[in-house]
Design an enzyme around this catalytic site. Sequence first.
Site, PDB file in Angstrom:
ATOM      1  N   ARG A 124       0.800  -1.416   0.201  1.00  0.00           N
ATOM      2  CA  ARG A 124       0.078   0.087   0.056  1.00  0.00           C
ATOM      3  C   ARG A 124       0.726   1.271   0.013  1.00  0.00           C
ATOM      4  NH1 ARG A 124      -2.793  -3.336   3.479  1.00  0.00           N
ATOM      5  NH2 ARG A 124      -4.772  -4.245   2.700  1.00  0.00           N
ATOM      6  N   LYS A 146       0.418  10.956 -10.760  1.00  0.00           N
ATOM      7  CA  LYS A 146      -0.473  10.110 -11.314  1.00  0.00           C
ATOM      8  C   LYS A 146       0.264   8.798 -11.773  1.00  0.00           C
ATOM      9  CE  LYS A 146      -4.355  12.458 -13.568  1.00  0.00           C
ATOM     10  NZ  LYS A 146      -5.127  12.908 -14.519  1.00  0.00           N
ATOM     11  N   GLU A 188       3.843  18.053 -24.887  1.00  0.00           N
ATOM     12  CA  GLU A 188       3.255  18.484 -23.422  1.00  0.00           C
ATOM     13  C   GLU A 188       3.872  19.921 -22.755  1.00  0.00           C
ATOM     14  OE1 GLU A 188       1.179  16.859 -21.501  1.00  0.00           O
ATOM     15  OE2 GLU A 188       0.517  15.088 -22.326  1.00  0.00           O
ATOM     16  N   LYS A 230       2.439  22.425 -14.010  1.00  0.00           N
ATOM     17  CA  LYS A 230       1.806  21.481 -13.500  1.00  0.00           C
ATOM     18  C   LYS A 230       1.956  21.214 -11.805  1.00  0.00           C
ATOM     19  CE  LYS A 230       1.303  16.369 -14.278  1.00  0.00           C
ATOM     20  NZ  LYS A 230       1.338  15.520 -15.177  1.00  0.00           N
ATOM     21  N   GLU A 240      -7.388  15.568  -8.798  1.00  0.00           N
ATOM     22  CA  GLU A 240      -8.165  15.767  -9.917  1.00  0.00           C
ATOM     23  C   GLU A 240      -9.940  15.909  -9.725  1.00  0.00           C
ATOM     24  OE1 GLU A 240      -7.257  14.767 -14.431  1.00  0.00           O
ATOM     25  OE2 GLU A 240      -8.651  13.237 -13.594  1.00  0.00           O
ATOM     26  N   ARG A 244      -7.475  20.037 -11.749  1.00  0.00           N
ATOM     27  CA  ARG A 244      -6.451  19.516 -12.492  1.00  0.00           C
ATOM     28  C   ARG A 244      -6.867  18.946 -13.646  1.00  0.00           C
ATOM     29  NH1 ARG A 244      -2.118  15.237  -9.773  1.00  0.00           N
ATOM     30  NH2 ARG A 244      -1.284  14.562 -11.786  1.00  0.00           N
ATOM     31  N   ASN A 248      -5.512  17.869 -18.906  1.00  0.00           N
ATOM     32  CA  ASN A 248      -6.076  16.952 -20.008  1.00  0.00           C
ATOM     33  C   ASN A 248      -6.318  17.442 -21.110  1.00  0.00           C
ATOM     34  OD1 ASN A 248      -6.012  14.676 -18.219  1.00  0.00           O
ATOM     35  ND2 ASN A 248      -7.711  15.477 -17.182  1.00  0.00           N
ATOM     36  N   HIS A 251      -6.085  15.708 -24.440  1.00  0.00           N
ATOM     37  CA  HIS A 251      -5.780  14.333 -23.983  1.00  0.00           C
ATOM     38  C   HIS A 251      -7.038  13.302 -24.275  1.00  0.00           C
ATOM     39  CE1 HIS A 251      -2.272  15.713 -22.329  1.00  0.00           C
ATOM     40  NE2 HIS A 251      -2.005  14.527 -21.832  1.00  0.00           N
ATOM     41  N   HIS A 255      -5.732  10.400 -26.231  1.00  0.00           N
ATOM     42  CA  HIS A 255      -5.689   8.850 -25.648  1.00  0.00           C
ATOM     43  C   HIS A 255      -6.493   7.932 -26.515  1.00  0.00           C
ATOM     44  CE1 HIS A 255      -4.618   9.812 -21.330  1.00  0.00           C
ATOM     45  NE2 HIS A 255      -3.725   9.854 -21.983  1.00  0.00           N
ATOM     46  N   HIS A 267       3.167   9.420 -27.302  1.00  0.00           N
ATOM     47  CA  HIS A 267       2.158  10.184 -26.645  1.00  0.00           C
ATOM     48  C   HIS A 267       1.825  11.459 -27.048  1.00  0.00           C
ATOM     49  CE1 HIS A 267      -0.572  11.545 -23.373  1.00  0.00           C
ATOM     50  NE2 HIS A 267       0.300  12.465 -23.173  1.00  0.00           N
TER      51      HIS A 267
END
Length: 363
Positions: A124, A146, A188, A230, A240, A244, A248, A251, A255, A267
């Site tokens: 964890r 992330k 990016e 960022k 998010e 946040r 995206n 994106h 994606h 990407h």
Amino acid sequence: MSEKADAPTDIRVTGDADYTITVGRGLQGRVADALGDRVAKVLIVHTPTVGRLADELRQSLQQRFGQVLLAEVPDAEAAKRVEVAAFCWQIMGQADFTRTDAVVGLGGGAVTDLAGFVAATWLRGVRLVQVPTTVLGMVDAAVGGKTGINTAEGKNLVGAFYAPHAVLCDLDLLETLPKNEILAGFAEVVKAGFIAEPEILDIVEADPDRATDPATPEFRRAVELAIAVKARVVSEDFREGGLREILNYGHTLGHAIEHAERYQWRHGVAVAIGMMYAAELGRMAGSLSDEAVERHRRVLTLLGLPLSYPAGRWPGLLATMQRDKKARAGMLRFIVLDDIAKPRVLAGVDDSVLQFAYQEIAS
């Protein structure tokens, strides 16, 4: 000769997770200090591309830590599979990793995504230090907390928000990158320019060659600005819940294109097309001016990034976007701009409008 600044730059992320992103040169020697004194065992997750660098790092860390292991994983998105994560967990289990041990992510954005997910899920959560070796990793994947892996149904559908202990962005590692890798990663960087920091766009427009040369101060300035954007956003909204989402930009469609291309595309290349689509969608929503849309086209063209995608692929792209993790109750959500550096959420758009915007970028 490289135009190298001396002192590293520290950029802080605060709020739910406090850590420092350090940008500079010759930072590999700082990994041991970043890991800290309580760590006994370290797993370095890396790709074959940086195998020599991983071995050098292992040797240097062994002077301080009891056991340093390597986990070589596939390049690019092939690393982000549950089978690869399980391979890393197996190494950690067989070496009896405890909660005081650590993971180092060494590589591009896919590797730092994977390493972060492995660190977040083992017991964890164990300590994580990210050492990104690509532009994309430095300005995006490694710096926001992330983490995730892909499934057959889509990208990053399984993951966790998990802050690194530290991020070391060593610009020396970029000087041997192929130019197309740098340009793809710069998608990016300019994304941060479009949503928040127009100075980045000014730097690219003034001289795209210097802007994308890791040896120049222009490159370092653009990268530091993108990381700072960022860091500010993540500091305010780590999980998010709202703000946040602006990260995206480009994106949602990007994606879907990556999924359609079976993750064989870089990407940044897919996100470039996604940003061009978002600009057209913003114009059709009545918010973004023709001039701002044209600026998207100009900046992305200067970087040699694509602006279009085949017309006949729209039905499949739409189906993939409807499974996107940013959708709410089946309703697609896009980040669009009211102007440069003025992003907002656009939700509940009629499918016909979405398709019409796609026709504007269709080849």
